[in-house]
Design an enzyme around this catalytic site. Structure first.
Site, mmCIF file in Angstrom:
data_model
loop_
_atom_site.group_PDB
_atom_site.id
_atom_site.type_symbol
_atom_site.label_atom_id
_atom_site.label_comp_id
_atom_site.label_asym_id
_atom_site.label_seq_id
_atom_site.Cartn_x
_atom_site.Cartn_y
_atom_site.Cartn_z
ATOM 1 N N ASP A 181 -1.775 5.397 -5.246
ATOM 2 C CA ASP A 181 -2.227 4.463 -4.219
ATOM 3 C C ASP A 181 -2.313 3.039 -4.767
ATOM 4 O OD1 ASP A 181 -3.384 3.203 -2.111
ATOM 5 O OD2 ASP A 181 -5.210 4.417 -2.084
ATOM 6 N N ASP A 216 0.812 -1.219 0.000
ATOM 7 C CA ASP A 216 0.000 0.000 0.000
ATOM 8 C C ASP A 216 0.844 1.266 0.000
ATOM 9 O OD1 ASP A 216 -2.243 1.600 0.054
ATOM 10 O OD2 ASP A 216 -2.570 1.391 2.201
#
Ligand SMILES: *[C@@H]1O[C@H](CO)[C@@H](O)[C@H](O)[C@H]1NC(C)=O
Ligand SMILES: *[C@@H]1O[C@H](CO)[C@@H](O)[C@H](O)[C@H]1NC(C)=O
Ligand SMILES: *[C@@H]1O[C@H](CO)[C@@H](O)[C@H](O)[C@H]1NC(C)=O
Ligand SMILES: *[C@@H]1O[C@H](CO)[C@@H](O)[C@H](O)[C@H]1NC(C)=O
Ligand SMILES: *[C@@H]1O[C@H](CO)[C@@H](O)[C@H](O)[C@H]1NC(C)=O
Ligand SMILES: *[C@@H]1O[C@H](CO)[C@@H](O)[C@H](O)[C@H]1NC(C)=O
Ligand SMILES: *[C@@H]1O[C@H](CO)[C@@H](O)[C@H](O)[C@H]1NC(C)=O
Ligand SMILES: *[C@@H]1O[C@H](CO)[C@@H](O)[C@H](O)[C@H]1NC(C)=O
Ligand SMILES: *[C@@H]1O[C@H](CO)[C@@H](O)[C@H](O)[C@H]1NC(C)=O
Ligand SMILES: *[C@@H]1O[C@H](CO)[C@@H](O)[C@H](O)[C@H]1NC(C)=O
Length: 408
Positions: free
Chosen positions: A282, A53
């Protein structure tokens, strides 16, 4: 930062020496039909797959016997409901509790909390001791059936340790005690150059689990790419309240300015919107949230068009629709998406456009633009926290199976 899905919602490391500097590459696993990417990490004496992430900064692992809580009604549900792997962390010999802190984080799709601890962490063949990690004993459902937590790759300012007396799980954006995330520690201890890169595999969307590409520490992944990299500075996200970053205006997410978008049909009319906007990259998000002024015309160009649906808060589209050309201008290049990546199968029969408007979602009252997995699948992305810069290059061989969205 993983956000809610609209609607329904082996570790192999090879170290290569390049001109005297070592880089370390970990193979990723793609799950969720090519939408989620996991990497193997050892914490203490146990190895887990953790979600990769770039949209958050903490590394957490689920603790054996954790409590799973349904996000809608806060009822305790069986662990399976959280969809994490059943491989969970048990206290190891190298675990050291940090008694005056707790871990607590609120993502777009749920909350996780527990204790902060020091542990020995190994990733890509590099081990560090004394790394702060979250050992989670309470979580909303956020797993993918394979992972046991998450590896956060963004800046220290948005790490989520809090004083032990912090009680409300609605205020985890505040009262942070920032610390160095895993890769920052690896760099400070001299193991890696201060950057990492991602090459997410362009896997067919009909296999639940498949090869997911590479995370390389201190180097570039072994994937062919175009020669020129587009370099852009990592910016302070102007709209992020300073209260979210301990009162300081500092770098937090991997944010930069996108200088425009191109869309249309390569056979005919390409349109361009040259309004620039800040966005962050992201890898923990399949949806891309961009200004409505871009998303609306692009979604109207699917054939048949993607139609906004109030219930899903997304643009529902036929799973076999033809997507328009769509590119984002970052630095001196425009990076086009592969049409099949713009269609996100959220259930067996339902697909949505992976482009939704950032105005339609709001995190803590904020409108944030997010560039996610559909963009990353087509590039080599370098995240350089030494120079506070991101560099992107086009992947040459997508290894794709044309526009086959007929999978699951
Ligand atoms: C990582 O994946 C590649 C395939 O892209 C494979 O050749 C390599 O053997 C894998 N590494 C290990 C150690 O399994
Ligand atoms: C190797 O690392 C040194 C020290 O950080 C750096 O100056 C040099 O540019 C690096 N060389 C390569 C080929 O990356
Ligand atoms: C968050 O706090 C509320 C109120 O105390 C509680 O009902 C809920 O279970 C908590 N959720 C999580 C995931 O911790
Ligand atoms: C964990 O899941 C695997 C695969 O689903 C299963 O084979 C195994 O029995 C499970 N282990 C436990 C302890 O439940
Ligand atoms: C979870 O861990 C925290 C911090 O160690 C502790 O205060 C809390 O009581 C635990 N909650 C549950 C449900 O185990
Ligand atoms: C864990 O990290 C500490 C501190 O760096 C180190 O001394 C120790 O050897 C490590 N233990 C293991 C089992 O790797
Ligand atoms: C919580 O603890 C911090 C120190 O860790 C202290 O500064 C703060 O005043 C405490 N807050 C409350 C409400 O007790
Ligand atoms: C973009 O600029 C970089 C230098 O910052 C250069 O290396 C690269 O070739 C340029 N690419 C294009 C397409 O102009
Ligand atoms: C969608 O929701 C908005 C506000 O929630 C409402 O104003 C609008 O009428 C709704 N549209 C449809 C087609 O239901
Ligand atoms: C999913 O769709 C496929 C083909 O579209 C169908 O064969 C299969 O039965 C469906 N599965 C479920 C669970 O609905």
């Amino acid at each position: 930062m993983h956000l809610p899905k609209p609607f329904i919602i082996g570790a192999t490391m090879l170290a290569t020496a390049e001109a005297g500097n070592s880089s370390f590459t970990a193979n990723l696993t793609a799950t969720g039909y090519g939408t989620v990417f996991d990497v193997p990490i050892t914490i203490g004496d146990q190895t887990f797959d953790l979600l990769v992430d770039t949209g958050s900064s903490d590394t957490y692992v689920m603790k054996t016997g954790y409590t799973c809580i349904n996000s809608l009604d806060n009822m305790i549900i069986p662990e399976e409901g959280c969809r994490y792997s059943n491989k969970t962390y048990t206290i190891s010999e190298t675990h050291r509790s940090i008694s005056d802190e707790i871990f607590g984080i609120k993502y777009g799709d749920g909350i996780a909390s527990g204790e902060m601890a020091y542990e020995n962490v190994s990733l890509g063949g590099i081990s560090v001791g004394d790394q702060k990690v979250g050992i989670v004993n309470v979580s909303n459902p956020m797993g993918d059936g394979v992972n046991s937590g998450l590896l956060g790759l963004a800046y220290p300012s948005i790490t989520s340790a809090h004083p032990a007396n912090h009680t409300s799980n609605q205020t985890y954006w505040y009262e942070r005690l920032p610390y160095d995330p895993v890769l920052f520690t690896m760099h400070k201890e001299g193991f890696i150059e201060p950057y990492f890169s991602l090459a997410l595999a362009h896997t067919p969307q009909n296999e639940p689990t498949s090869f997911g590409g590479y995370l390389t520490l201190g180097g570039l992944p072994p994937v062919a790419h175009s020669e020129g990299f587009s370099s852009v500075p990592v910016e302070i996200l102007e709209d992020l309240p300073v209260a979210f970053t301990s009162g300081e205006k500092v770098r937090s997410y991997w944010a930069t300015t996108v200088s425009g978008a191109s869309y249309g049909s390569s056979a005919g009319n390409m349109a361009a919107n040259e309004t620039s906007f800040q966005a962050f990259v992201d890898s923990g998000n399949y949806m891309q949230y961009l200004p409505a002024a871009i998303v609306e015309p692009v979604n109207a160009m699917f054939s048949p068009p993607a139609i906004y649906n109030n219930k899903t808060q997304a643009y529902v589209v036929e799973c076999d629709a033809l997507a328009p050309e769509f590119g984002l201008k970052i630095g001196n290049q425009t990076f086009f998406h592969n049409g099949e990546d713009l269609i996100y199968r959220i259930s067996n029969e339902t697909c949505v456009s992976s482009l939704a408007s950032s105005e339609s979602i709001s995190i803590e009252g904020l409108t944030l633009n997010i560039i996610g997995v559909p963009f990353l699948k087509n590039v080599i992305a370098v995240f350089d926290f030494g120079n506070n810069e991101m560099r992107f290059s086009k992947k040459l061989d997508l290894n794709s199976t044309a526009s086959d969205n007929s999978g699951h």
